[in-house]
Design a protein around this motif. Structure first.
Motif, mmCIF file in Angstrom:
data_model
loop_
_atom_site.group_PDB
_atom_site.id
_atom_site.type_symbol
_atom_site.label_atom_id
_atom_site.label_comp_id
_atom_site.label_asym_id
_atom_site.label_seq_id
_atom_site.Cartn_x
_atom_site.Cartn_y
_atom_site.Cartn_z
ATOM 1 N N GLU A 43 88.340 140.671 131.451
ATOM 2 C CA GLU A 43 87.374 141.709 131.060
ATOM 3 C C GLU A 43 87.356 141.888 129.548
ATOM 4 O O GLU A 43 86.284 142.068 128.950
ATOM 5 C CB GLU A 43 87.704 143.024 131.764
ATOM 6 C CG GLU A 43 87.373 143.004 133.244
ATOM 7 C CD GLU A 43 87.825 144.274 133.969
ATOM 8 O OE1 GLU A 43 88.395 145.181 133.333
ATOM 9 O OE2 GLU A 43 87.593 144.327 135.187
ATOM 10 N N ALA A 48 85.468 139.070 128.163
ATOM 11 C CA ALA A 48 84.036 139.259 128.397
ATOM 12 C C ALA A 48 83.445 140.214 127.365
ATOM 13 O O ALA A 48 82.317 140.012 126.897
ATOM 14 C CB ALA A 48 83.793 139.788 129.811
ATOM 15 N N GLU A 81 79.731 136.004 128.959
ATOM 16 C CA GLU A 81 80.174 137.334 129.371
ATOM 17 C C GLU A 81 80.068 137.491 130.883
ATOM 18 O O GLU A 81 80.985 137.986 131.529
ATOM 19 C CB GLU A 81 79.336 138.399 128.669
ATOM 20 C CG GLU A 81 79.744 139.813 129.028
ATOM 21 C CD GLU A 81 78.908 140.869 128.306
ATOM 22 O OE1 GLU A 81 79.163 142.048 128.561
ATOM 23 O OE2 GLU A 81 78.009 140.505 127.521
ATOM 24 N N SER A 82 78.968 137.049 131.440
ATOM 25 C CA SER A 82 78.768 137.159 132.879
ATOM 26 C C SER A 82 79.793 136.332 133.650
ATOM 27 O O SER A 82 80.350 136.780 134.654
ATOM 28 C CB SER A 82 77.352 136.713 133.239
ATOM 29 O OG SER A 82 77.160 136.774 134.632
ATOM 30 N N GLU A 110 83.127 138.095 133.480
ATOM 31 C CA GLU A 110 83.148 139.281 134.340
ATOM 32 C C GLU A 110 83.267 138.895 135.812
ATOM 33 O O GLU A 110 83.966 139.556 136.587
ATOM 34 C CB GLU A 110 81.907 140.132 134.094
ATOM 35 C CG GLU A 110 81.956 140.882 132.774
ATOM 36 C CD GLU A 110 80.685 141.664 132.487
ATOM 37 O OE1 GLU A 110 79.700 141.509 133.238
ATOM 38 O OE2 GLU A 110 80.682 142.418 131.500
ATOM 39 N N ASP A 139 86.260 139.958 138.299
ATOM 40 C CA ASP A 139 86.034 140.545 139.626
ATOM 41 C C ASP A 139 86.772 139.767 140.710
ATOM 42 O O ASP A 139 87.354 140.355 141.626
ATOM 43 C CB ASP A 139 84.539 140.601 139.950
ATOM 44 C CG ASP A 139 83.790 141.620 139.111
ATOM 45 O OD1 ASP A 139 84.448 142.522 138.545
ATOM 46 O OD2 ASP A 139 82.552 141.506 139.016
#
Length: 77
Positions: A44, A47, A56-57, A60, A64
């Motif tokens: 994170e 990111a 960044e996506s 992330e 997750d």
């Protein structure tokens, strides 16, 4: 005398019941979950420092996935 010994036995049983020692497998599961949580935090942070949205996506999503894996380890205990 019987009442006194009954009190001592009850106190001893209560003391044993209060001991909540984890097994080595439970300790390993806790350590694995903590490591996955740390990995998710690092992802994170990466990111947040990403220079474009695609990176960044992806970071992330990886964070997750690490959090989900940590939750799965915690739930399996």
């Amino acid at each position: 005398m019987k009442k006194l010994s009954l009190v001592f036995v009850a106190a001893g049983l209560m003391a044993l019941a209060a001991c909540n020692k984890q097994t080595p497998a439970e300790n390993a599961a806790d350590n694995a979950a903590a490591a996955l949580d740390n990995q998710a935090d690092a992802l994170e942070n990466a990111a947040d420092a990403a220079t474009n949205e695609a990176t960044e996506s992806a970071l992330e999503n990886a964070a997750d996935a690490a959090e989900n894996a940590a939750d799965a380890v915690k739930d399996s205990k």
